[in-house]
Design a protein around this motif. Structure first.
Motif, PDB file in Angstrom:
ATOM      1  N   LEU A   1       0.816  -1.202   0.000  1.00 54.45           N
ATOM      2  CA  LEU A   1       0.000   0.000   0.000  1.00 54.45           C
ATOM      3  C   LEU A   1       0.857   1.264   0.000  1.00 54.45           C
ATOM      4  O   LEU A   1       0.621   2.198  -0.776  1.00 54.45           O
ATOM      5  CB  LEU A   1      -0.935   0.000   1.213  1.00 54.45           C
ATOM      6  N   ALA A   2       1.851   1.282   0.866  1.00 63.99           N
ATOM      7  CA  ALA A   2       2.673   2.485   1.018  1.00 63.99           C
ATOM      8  C   ALA A   2       3.547   2.761  -0.200  1.00 63.99           C
ATOM      9  O   ALA A   2       3.720   3.917  -0.602  1.00 63.99           O
ATOM     10  CB  ALA A   2       3.547   2.360   2.267  1.00 63.99           C
ATOM     11  N   GLU A   3       4.102   1.694  -0.772  1.00 60.89           N
ATOM     12  CA  GLU A   3       5.085   1.870  -1.841  1.00 60.89           C
ATOM     13  C   GLU A   3       4.493   1.863  -3.249  1.00 60.89           C
ATOM     14  O   GLU A   3       5.078   2.435  -4.167  1.00 60.89           O
ATOM     15  CB  GLU A   3       6.149   0.768  -1.740  1.00 60.89           C
ATOM     16  N   THR A   4       3.349   1.218  -3.435  1.00 59.76           N
ATOM     17  CA  THR A   4       2.813   1.056  -4.790  1.00 59.76           C
ATOM     18  C   THR A   4       1.400   1.591  -4.943  1.00 59.76           C
ATOM     19  O   THR A   4       1.148   2.463  -5.782  1.00 59.76           O
ATOM     20  CB  THR A   4       2.838  -0.441  -5.181  1.00 59.76           C
ATOM     21  N   ILE A   5       0.478   1.102  -4.130  1.00 60.73           N
ATOM     22  CA  ILE A   5      -0.935   1.410  -4.356  1.00 60.73           C
ATOM     23  C   ILE A   5      -1.260   2.870  -4.080  1.00 60.73           C
ATOM     24  O   ILE A   5      -1.829   3.574  -4.937  1.00 60.73           O
ATOM     25  CB  ILE A   5      -1.830   0.477  -3.522  1.00 60.73           C
ATOM     26  N   GLU A   6      -0.920   3.359  -2.897  1.00 57.16           N
ATOM     27  CA  GLU A   6      -1.289   4.733  -2.544  1.00 57.16           C
ATOM     28  C   GLU A   6      -0.636   5.775  -3.448  1.00 57.16           C
ATOM     29  O   GLU A   6      -1.315   6.714  -3.905  1.00 57.16           O
ATOM     30  CB  GLU A   6      -0.980   5.010  -1.075  1.00 57.16           C
ATOM     31  N   PRO A   7       0.663   5.664  -3.760  1.00 57.01           N
ATOM     32  CA  PRO A   7       1.241   6.646  -4.682  1.00 57.01           C
ATOM     33  C   PRO A   7       0.577   6.634  -6.058  1.00 57.01           C
ATOM     34  O   PRO A   7       0.380   7.696  -6.672  1.00 57.01           O
ATOM     35  CB  PRO A   7       2.714   6.218  -4.767  1.00 57.01           C
ATOM     36  N   ALA A   8       0.231   5.444  -6.551  1.00 55.76           N
ATOM     37  CA  ALA A   8      -0.418   5.361  -7.860  1.00 55.76           C
ATOM     38  C   ALA A   8      -1.791   6.013  -7.835  1.00 55.76           C
ATOM     39  O   ALA A   8      -2.160   6.763  -8.749  1.00 55.76           O
ATOM     40  CB  ALA A   8      -0.523   3.901  -8.292  1.00 55.76           C
ATOM     41  N   LEU A   9      -2.558   5.735  -6.790  1.00 52.57           N
ATOM     42  CA  LEU A   9      -3.879   6.352  -6.683  1.00 52.57           C
ATOM     43  C   LEU A   9      -3.769   7.867  -6.550  1.00 52.57           C
ATOM     44  O   LEU A   9      -4.563   8.616  -7.134  1.00 52.57           O
ATOM     45  CB  LEU A   9      -4.634   5.767  -5.485  1.00 52.57           C
ATOM     46  N   ALA A  10      -2.786   8.334  -5.798  1.00 51.80           N
ATOM     47  CA  ALA A  10      -2.594   9.775  -5.628  1.00 51.80           C
ATOM     48  C   ALA A  10      -2.257  10.467  -6.947  1.00 51.80           C
ATOM     49  O   ALA A  10      -2.585  11.643  -7.147  1.00 51.80           O
ATOM     50  CB  ALA A  10      -1.497  10.040  -4.599  1.00 51.80           C
ATOM     51  N   SER A  11      -1.631   9.723  -7.854  1.00 51.17           N
ATOM     52  CA  SER A  11      -1.276  10.283  -9.165  1.00 51.17           C
ATOM     53  C   SER A  11      -2.442  10.250 -10.147  1.00 51.17           C
ATOM     54  O   SER A  11      -2.339  10.759 -11.255  1.00 51.17           O
ATOM     55  CB  SER A  11      -0.097   9.517  -9.762  1.00 51.17           C
ATOM     56  N   GLY A  12      -3.550   9.616  -9.740  1.00 54.91           N
ATOM     57  CA  GLY A  12      -4.708   9.521 -10.619  1.00 54.91           C
ATOM     58  C   GLY A  12      -4.775   8.250 -11.428  1.00 54.91           C
ATOM     59  O   GLY A  12      -5.645   8.107 -12.294  1.00 54.91           O
ATOM     60  N   ALA A  13      -3.892   7.294 -11.177  1.00 54.78           N
ATOM     61  CA  ALA A  13      -3.872   6.050 -11.938  1.00 54.78           C
ATOM     62  C   ALA A  13      -4.985   5.107 -11.498  1.00 54.78           C
ATOM     63  O   ALA A  13      -5.526   5.214 -10.390  1.00 54.78           O
ATOM     64  CB  ALA A  13      -2.519   5.357 -11.777  1.00 54.78           C
TER      65      ALA A  13
END
Length: 219
Positions: A82-94
């Motif tokens: 979640l911290a390294e992959t999922i949340e950053p991707a969602l924050a970028s709009g992916a």
């Protein structure tokens, strides 16, 4: 070019051999062809630390720790994922597409490991901190058919694929029970059809979620 200001989180669930990985890859390509940024990932795994834990879990080396110990390992992998992959991707709009997430833990450790649902729920709540999928696609397939497919693709089943038929069917019913309890999040798709027919239903449901036009096809 499509660009939602917040990402979308879509998970694929179901028993082994149901075709989750195949459908996830097709959906990723389908969305990318329509201009969406897509991150495809999996559990356990999806980040360097989580992938290391994946090897430990699927090899069976963690089995002596028991169902609770394995559940904590899954939780540790999920926290990093979640911290390294999922949340950053969602924050970028992916749009994040994930092969397995919380429902697999509920089913595999809850049913296969006989863990108290309250214990699983407490660990889950602490792990995901409210991050539920926007949509969960449950690919449903009879246990015997799933076992046949899994064996056809690999001569060396992993720690969880090697279960007997009664346990495989119990897991299937576990996924269906979750879908029935959370219909707003979960959609059950009949996976005992050819891949094109399954994907048509996958694409239709995702198009509904994203507000895309109907009948877009597979191109």
């Amino acid at each position: 070019m499509p660009n939602s200001r917040h990402g979308r989180f879509i998970t694929f669930e179901g028993g082994d051999g149901a075709g989750k990985s195949t459908q996830l890859r097709r959906l990723a390509a389908w969305l990318q062809a329509r201009g969406h940024s897509v991150v495809a990932t999996r559990e356990p795994g999806g980040s360097p630390a989580a992938e290391a834990i994946r090897g430990l879990l699927l090899s069976g080396r963690a089995k002596p720790l028991g169902a609770l110990g394995e559940t904590y390992l899954f939780a540790a992998a999920r926290i990093d994922h979640l911290a390294e992959t999922i949340e950053p991707a969602l924050a970028s709009g992916a749009i994040v597409l994930c092969d397995r997430f919380i429902d697999s833990t509920r089913v595999y450790q809850g049913i296969g490991g006989d863990l108290d649902p309250a214990v699983l729920a407490a660990i889950e709540a602490a792990t995901i901190a409210g991050r539920l999928p926007d949509l969960t696609l449950v690919l449903d397939l009879a246990a015997e058919r799933g076992q046949q497919r899994a064996r056809a693709r690999s001569d060396t089943p992993d720690r969880f694929e090697s279960a007997d038929l009664p346990l495989l069917e119990a897991r299937r019913q576990g996924f269906l029970a979750i879908a029935a309890a959370e219909p707003a999040r979960c959609t059950v798709i009949d996976a005992d059809r050819d891949a094109d027919a399954v994907f048509a239903d996958v694409a239709s449901r995702v198009a509904e979620l994203l507000g895309l036009p109907e009948g877009l096809g597979d191109g």
